[in-house]
Scaffold this motif. Sequence first.
Motif, PDB file in Angstrom:
ATOM      1  N   MET A   1      -6.998   5.169   4.202  1.00 49.89           N
ATOM      2  CA  MET A   1      -7.613   6.469   3.949  1.00 49.89           C
ATOM      3  C   MET A   1      -6.734   7.324   3.037  1.00 49.89           C
ATOM      4  SD  MET A   1      -9.201   9.246   6.599  1.00 49.89           S
ATOM      5  CE  MET A   1     -10.157   7.960   7.336  1.00 49.89           C
ATOM      6  N   THR A   2      -5.425   7.289   3.266  1.00 46.37           N
ATOM      7  CA  THR A   2      -4.506   8.036   2.410  1.00 46.37           C
ATOM      8  C   THR A   2      -4.598   7.546   0.976  1.00 46.37           C
ATOM      9  OG1 THR A   2      -3.001   8.468   4.259  1.00 46.37           O
ATOM     10  CG2 THR A   2      -2.070   8.617   2.034  1.00 46.37           C
TER      11      THR A   2
ATOM     12  N   ARG B   1      -5.972   9.693  -2.265  1.00 40.05           N
ATOM     13  CA  ARG B   1      -5.121   9.884  -3.445  1.00 40.05           C
ATOM     14  C   ARG B   1      -5.771   9.353  -4.719  1.00 40.05           C
ATOM     15  NH1 ARG B   1       0.660   7.451  -1.400  1.00 40.05           N
ATOM     16  NH2 ARG B   1       1.229   9.166  -0.031  1.00 40.05           N
ATOM     17  N   GLY B   2      -6.829   8.563  -4.558  1.00 38.03           N
ATOM     18  CA  GLY B   2      -7.464   7.933  -5.711  1.00 38.03           C
ATOM     19  C   GLY B   2      -6.697   6.708  -6.191  1.00 38.03           C
ATOM     20  N   GLU B   3      -5.883   6.141  -5.323  1.00 43.94           N
ATOM     21  CA  GLU B   3      -5.074   4.974  -5.678  1.00 43.94           C
ATOM     22  C   GLU B   3      -5.964   3.732  -5.752  1.00 43.94           C
ATOM     23  OE1 GLU B   3      -0.672   3.351  -4.395  1.00 43.94           O
ATOM     24  OE2 GLU B   3      -1.851   4.425  -2.909  1.00 43.94           O
TER      25      GLU B   3
ATOM     26  N   PRO C   1      -6.739  -0.278  -5.428  1.00 42.60           N
ATOM     27  CA  PRO C   1      -6.238  -1.295  -4.495  1.00 42.60           C
ATOM     28  C   PRO C   1      -5.050  -2.100  -5.030  1.00 42.60           C
ATOM     29  CG  PRO C   1      -8.619  -1.264  -4.456  1.00 42.60           C
ATOM     30  CD  PRO C   1      -8.190  -0.357  -5.572  1.00 42.60           C
ATOM     31  N   ALA C   2      -5.091  -2.505  -6.285  1.00 39.43           N
ATOM     32  CA  ALA C   2      -3.984  -3.283  -6.856  1.00 39.43           C
ATOM     33  C   ALA C   2      -2.696  -2.461  -6.877  1.00 39.43           C
ATOM     34  CB  ALA C   2      -4.336  -3.769  -8.256  1.00 39.43           C
ATOM     35  N   ALA C   3      -2.798  -1.193  -7.221  1.00 37.66           N
ATOM     36  CA  ALA C   3      -1.620  -0.317  -7.231  1.00 37.66           C
ATOM     37  C   ALA C   3      -1.088  -0.118  -5.812  1.00 37.66           C
ATOM     38  CB  ALA C   3      -1.962   1.026  -7.867  1.00 37.66           C
ATOM     39  N   PHE C   4      -1.994   0.001  -4.853  1.00 37.30           N
ATOM     40  CA  PHE C   4      -1.603   0.146  -3.451  1.00 37.30           C
ATOM     41  C   PHE C   4      -0.814  -1.079  -2.989  1.00 37.30           C
ATOM     42  CE2 PHE C   4      -2.722  -0.919   0.978  1.00 37.30           C
ATOM     43  CZ  PHE C   4      -2.180   0.167   1.642  1.00 37.30           C
ATOM     44  N   VAL C   5      -1.351  -2.273  -3.255  1.00 39.81           N
ATOM     45  CA  VAL C   5      -0.669  -3.513  -2.847  1.00 39.81           C
ATOM     46  C   VAL C   5       0.695  -3.608  -3.537  1.00 39.81           C
ATOM     47  CG1 VAL C   5      -0.769  -6.040  -2.916  1.00 39.81           C
ATOM     48  CG2 VAL C   5      -2.812  -4.732  -2.297  1.00 39.81           C
ATOM     49  N   ALA C   6       0.746  -3.279  -4.812  1.00 42.65           N
ATOM     50  CA  ALA C   6       2.015  -3.331  -5.549  1.00 42.65           C
ATOM     51  C   ALA C   6       3.024  -2.340  -4.962  1.00 42.65           C
ATOM     52  CB  ALA C   6       1.776  -3.041  -7.027  1.00 42.65           C
ATOM     53  N   ARG C   7       2.549  -1.142  -4.644  1.00 39.02           N
ATOM     54  CA  ARG C   7       3.445  -0.127  -4.070  1.00 39.02           C
ATOM     55  C   ARG C   7       3.983  -0.563  -2.714  1.00 39.02           C
ATOM     56  NH1 ARG C   7       2.539   4.128  -0.692  1.00 39.02           N
ATOM     57  NH2 ARG C   7       0.275   4.090  -0.949  1.00 39.02           N
TER      58      ARG C   7
ATOM     59  N   PHE D   1     -12.338  -0.114   0.104  1.00 40.63           N
ATOM     60  CA  PHE D   1     -10.949  -0.194  -0.349  1.00 40.63           C
ATOM     61  C   PHE D   1     -10.226  -1.324   0.375  1.00 40.63           C
ATOM     62  CE2 PHE D   1      -6.462   0.884  -0.226  1.00 40.63           C
ATOM     63  CZ  PHE D   1      -6.204   1.242  -1.546  1.00 40.63           C
ATOM     64  N   ALA D   2     -10.381  -1.383   1.699  1.00 46.52           N
ATOM     65  CA  ALA D   2      -9.728  -2.427   2.494  1.00 46.52           C
ATOM     66  C   ALA D   2     -10.184  -3.818   2.055  1.00 46.52           C
ATOM     67  CB  ALA D   2     -10.013  -2.212   3.980  1.00 46.52           C
TER      68      ALA D   2
END
Length: 132
Positions: free
Chosen positions: A52-53, A57-59, A61-67, A111-112
């Motif tokens: 949800m966060t 934030r508009g992140e 999915p690929a950026a989320f996994v990388a982060r 997203f998930a």
Amino acid sequence: VSADHGPAVSGAHNTIVAARAGKDLVSALCSGLLTIGPRFGGALDEAASMFMTAVDRGEEPAAFVARMGKEKKLIMGIGHRIRTLQNPDMRVKLIKEYAQKHFTRTPVLDFAMAVEQITTKKKATLILNVDG
């Protein structure tokens, strides 16, 4: 108590130990419930918060996994010992189908599921998971 992960999960283990020690049913169950945490049994809450966060934030999915990889953080709600996309956890399948049928929008689930598509390319067992 131990259907998904066997008796080695903290909540199941502590319930069994308390029961074997002669504690009453309620006390044994409380022992197990009180040891549920983010790694076993409590991952769903943390997963929902993480996803949800990221959505808020508009992140991507690929950026989320990388982060998460860069920060060396586990992605809660991702990963199963034996389940894969080809051999899914039926609980996850049912929850996805229910949400998609009963809600007009499912941005966090979407997203998930996008995260799952990325993580399963790294390892087949890095699928969406629900609490055991």
